[in-house]
Motif scaffolding. Structure first.
Motif, PDB file in Angstrom:
ATOM      1  N   SER A 140     -47.384 -20.902 -15.187  1.00  0.00           N
ATOM      2  CA  SER A 140     -47.240 -21.092 -13.748  1.00  0.00           C
ATOM      3  C   SER A 140     -46.959 -22.558 -13.435  1.00  0.00           C
ATOM      4  CB  SER A 140     -48.499 -20.618 -13.020  1.00  0.00           C
ATOM      5  OG  SER A 140     -48.308 -20.625 -11.623  1.00  0.00           O
ATOM      6  N   TYR A 141     -47.698 -23.456 -14.078  1.00  0.00           N
ATOM      7  CA  TYR A 141     -47.501 -24.895 -13.872  1.00  0.00           C
ATOM      8  C   TYR A 141     -46.081 -25.306 -14.247  1.00  0.00           C
ATOM      9  CZ  TYR A 141     -47.460 -29.724 -15.680  1.00  0.00           C
ATOM     10  OH  TYR A 141     -47.126 -31.019 -15.985  1.00  0.00           O
ATOM     11  N   SER A 149     -40.474 -27.355 -14.156  1.00  0.00           N
ATOM     12  CA  SER A 149     -39.094 -27.123 -14.571  1.00  0.00           C
ATOM     13  C   SER A 149     -38.106 -27.059 -13.410  1.00  0.00           C
ATOM     14  CB  SER A 149     -39.015 -25.849 -15.419  1.00  0.00           C
ATOM     15  OG  SER A 149     -37.682 -25.609 -15.833  1.00  0.00           O
ATOM     16  N   PRO A 150     -38.379 -26.297 -12.334  1.00  0.00           N
ATOM     17  CA  PRO A 150     -37.393 -26.215 -11.252  1.00  0.00           C
ATOM     18  C   PRO A 150     -37.491 -27.328 -10.212  1.00  0.00           C
ATOM     19  CG  PRO A 150     -39.181 -24.701 -10.789  1.00  0.00           C
ATOM     20  CD  PRO A 150     -39.493 -25.337 -12.130  1.00  0.00           C
ATOM     21  N   GLY A 203     -41.243 -10.937 -20.073  1.00  0.00           N
ATOM     22  CA  GLY A 203     -41.982 -12.194 -20.101  1.00  0.00           C
ATOM     23  C   GLY A 203     -41.289 -13.293 -19.311  1.00  0.00           C
ATOM     24  N   ILE A 204     -39.949 -13.327 -19.372  1.00  0.00           N
ATOM     25  CA  ILE A 204     -39.202 -14.341 -18.622  1.00  0.00           C
ATOM     26  C   ILE A 204     -39.385 -14.108 -17.126  1.00  0.00           C
ATOM     27  CG2 ILE A 204     -36.901 -15.238 -18.102  1.00  0.00           C
ATOM     28  CD1 ILE A 204     -36.165 -14.524 -21.030  1.00  0.00           C
ATOM     29  N   ALA A 205     -39.315 -12.836 -16.693  1.00  0.00           N
ATOM     30  CA  ALA A 205     -39.506 -12.527 -15.273  1.00  0.00           C
ATOM     31  C   ALA A 205     -40.906 -12.900 -14.821  1.00  0.00           C
ATOM     32  CB  ALA A 205     -39.245 -11.037 -15.026  1.00  0.00           C
ATOM     33  N   ARG A 206     -41.914 -12.715 -15.684  1.00  0.00           N
ATOM     34  CA  ARG A 206     -43.290 -13.073 -15.327  1.00  0.00           C
ATOM     35  C   ARG A 206     -43.420 -14.582 -15.165  1.00  0.00           C
ATOM     36  NH1 ARG A 206     -48.674 -13.403 -17.736  1.00  0.00           N
ATOM     37  NH2 ARG A 206     -47.832 -13.366 -19.832  1.00  0.00           N
ATOM     38  N   MET A 207     -42.717 -15.352 -16.028  1.00  0.00           N
ATOM     39  CA  MET A 207     -42.768 -16.804 -15.920  1.00  0.00           C
ATOM     40  C   MET A 207     -42.046 -17.299 -14.668  1.00  0.00           C
ATOM     41  SD  MET A 207     -42.355 -18.271 -19.817  1.00  0.00           S
ATOM     42  CE  MET A 207     -40.852 -17.386 -20.205  1.00  0.00           C
ATOM     43  N   MET A 208     -40.901 -16.699 -14.378  1.00  0.00           N
ATOM     44  CA  MET A 208     -40.068 -17.188 -13.284  1.00  0.00           C
ATOM     45  C   MET A 208     -40.511 -16.697 -11.911  1.00  0.00           C
ATOM     46  SD  MET A 208     -37.976 -19.267 -14.521  1.00  0.00           S
ATOM     47  CE  MET A 208     -37.216 -19.766 -16.052  1.00  0.00           C
ATOM     48  N   GLY A 221     -43.580  -9.493 -14.007  1.00  0.00           N
ATOM     49  CA  GLY A 221     -42.716  -9.005 -15.077  1.00  0.00           C
ATOM     50  C   GLY A 221     -41.849  -7.836 -14.680  1.00  0.00           C
ATOM     51  N   LYS A 222     -42.270  -7.110 -13.634  1.00  0.00           N
ATOM     52  CA  LYS A 222     -41.510  -5.929 -13.218  1.00  0.00           C
ATOM     53  C   LYS A 222     -40.168  -6.294 -12.587  1.00  0.00           C
ATOM     54  CE  LYS A 222     -45.244  -4.507 -11.119  1.00  0.00           C
ATOM     55  NZ  LYS A 222     -46.220  -3.752 -10.305  1.00  0.00           N
ATOM     56  N   LYS A 223     -39.917  -7.585 -12.369  1.00  0.00           N
ATOM     57  CA  LYS A 223     -38.632  -8.015 -11.810  1.00  0.00           C
ATOM     58  C   LYS A 223     -37.613  -8.345 -12.906  1.00  0.00           C
ATOM     59  CE  LYS A 223     -40.457  -9.773  -7.431  1.00  0.00           C
ATOM     60  NZ  LYS A 223     -40.560 -10.935  -6.510  1.00  0.00           N
TER      61      LYS A 223
END
Length: 453
Positions: free
Chosen positions: A89-90, A96-97, A417-422, A426-428
């Motif tokens: 989350s951090y 990063s963004p 996992g990438i969707a959960r990070m971004m 994760g369902k996205k």
């Protein structure tokens, strides 16, 4: 809920022992379900004869303290933890963004200075993140971001460093029971566990406890559950949250145990304790400080940046998806728990099948008027409130198109996992798949650059 007569003295003691960072808002909360640990957790898997492993201890600790808390702002005396990781989350929602916030009216020279100063801050934050990764000694997970405890050997059952005996008394009378708001949290029955892990009770009875925990954790994270491995012959379900064997418990990462206990115990039945006169709670305690060497505080405290697509305070707004409002900065580890009271017959009966008494995990019934739990457990946490993050709204869009956000796939990545990070969800994953014309979600390659819509 835990009576204030126990919560307040524990809070006061921890504030005195830990101290408070200047200007920071810091609170203590009990852990609603507690985290049970064993000596084997801090040894290399399958090599207990080697004793404690410092590398394994850092990995377990980093996993343990990497959950985002839930309920700190609700006025409750205890908290649980979400499926969101602090480190991801951090980094992926903030660092990063992040980009310099450049209001339309900012003069040219001031704009250049702001861009330069922010670029220096972000570069340092990125450098810390990139250089602080460690490879798992178990081979079960890819690179992780380590957290450092103080004292460093807090987990060692043979060490006395940082440990001290503490005793707290909850007073009462025959008219006002001492533990009237202390509750027994009862073990869910097979049907309740089956409902939590979305399986018939007779199938759950045949599953190893570690598989029950892992499945519950996956479902709590919102991930699709994999097909269960059912034993050839039925056997009695070993309650994974009541009396787990070390050999079974260490098969499950600490973070998964936290999520599994939340899913399995959130709706478990409770009974109020009925002791009167007074209840004495004693234990050996160690207040463990949490340091995150990869987290760059100067960037978080700076007020000159924003995150595209996220409004001011969007990441730290309480109640939001994956809200990183409070950061765990310390934890209360205890062992040799002893709770003495003039227990009622109802309490003695409840203790035989309960998982918790207040914030304390238990595994034995009351004997000779005393409830004990000798093992290591985490019963409380100290949290520091983060500043408003991101600190600014994104400035109004200019006619020039903004570059699309991208992500480079690394080993071990999945679209989930990438969707959960971004996105914190994760369902996205399909949103990313569609934007990159990916027909098979299992076919992403290391080094592949993905557009993040």
């Amino acid at each position: 809920m835990l009576t204030q007569s126990l919560l307040k003295p524990v809070q006061d003691w921890i504030r005195t022992e830990f101290g408070t960072p200047p200007g920071a808002s810091v609170v203590f909360r009990f852990d609603r379900f507690g985290v049970t640990l064993t000596d084997e957790d801090f040894m290399l898997p399958g090599r207990p004869e080697l004793g404690f492993s410092p590398e394994m201890a850092i990995e377990r600790f980093s996993d343990l303290v990497n959950r985002v808390p839930v309920g700190v702002d609700d006025g409750d005396e205890d908290v649980t933890f979400s499926e969101i990781d602090v480190d991801t989350s951090y980094f992926f929602r903030l660092v990063s963004p992040s980009e310099p916030c450049l209001p339309a009216g900012l003069p040219g020279p001031a704009k250049e200075r702001r861009i330069g100063a922010f670029s220096t801050l972000k570069a340092e934050a990125l450098k810390l993140w990139e250089t602080q990764g460690l490879a798992s000694v178990t081979g079960q997970i890819r690179e992780f971001r380590p957290c450092t405890p103080a004292p460093i050997n807090w987990y060692d059952s043979h060490s006395s460093t940082g440990w001290q005996p503490r005793t707290f008394t909850v007073a009462g009378s025959d008219q006002a029971p001492a533990a009237q708001t202390l509750q027994w949290r009862m073990t869910p029955d097979d049907a309740q566990i089956g409902k939590a892990v979305q399986l018939p009770a007779d199938e759950v009875r045949k599953m190893p406890a570690s598989d029950v925990l892992r499945r519950a954790a996956r479902l709590q994270r919102g991930e699709p559950a994999v097909a269960p491995q059912i034993a050839a012959a039925p056997n009695v379900l070993m309650k994974p949250i009541l009396k787990p064997l070390p050999s079974d418990l260490i098969k499950v990462p600490v973070g998964d145990r936290i999520l599994a206990k939340r899913r399995l115990l959130e709706t478990a039945p409770v009974r109020a304790a009925t002791t009167s006169s007074q209840t004495t709670v004693s234990f050996d305690a160690c207040l463990v400080r949490i340091d995150r060497p990869w987290l760059f505080w100067p960037l978080l405290m700076d007020a000159t940046w924003d995150v595209p697509g996220i409004g001011k305070g969007g990441v730290t707004q309480p109640g939001g998806l994956g809200a990183l409002t409070w950061l765990p900065i310390g934890m209360l580890a205890i062992r040799n728990l002893r709770i003495a009271a003039n227990w009622s017959p109802q309490d003695i009966e409840a203790s035989a099948t309960a998982t918790n008494f207040g914030p304390f995990a238990i595994s034995e019934k009351i004997t000779d008027g005393v409830l004990t739990a000798s093992g290591l457990q985490i019963s409380g946490w100290q949290f520091q409130q983060l500043p408003v993050l991101p600190p600014n709204d994104e400035p109004p869009a200019t006619p020039a198109p903004t570059p699309k956000k991208q992500y480079t796939v690394v080993k071990g990545d999945t679209l989930w996992g990438i969707a959960r990070m971004m996105y914190g969800d994760g369902k996205k994953w399909k949103k990313i798949a569609d934007a990159n014309h990916i027909a098979d979600a299992n076919k992403i390659k290391v080094g592949q650059r993905l557009i993040i819509p």
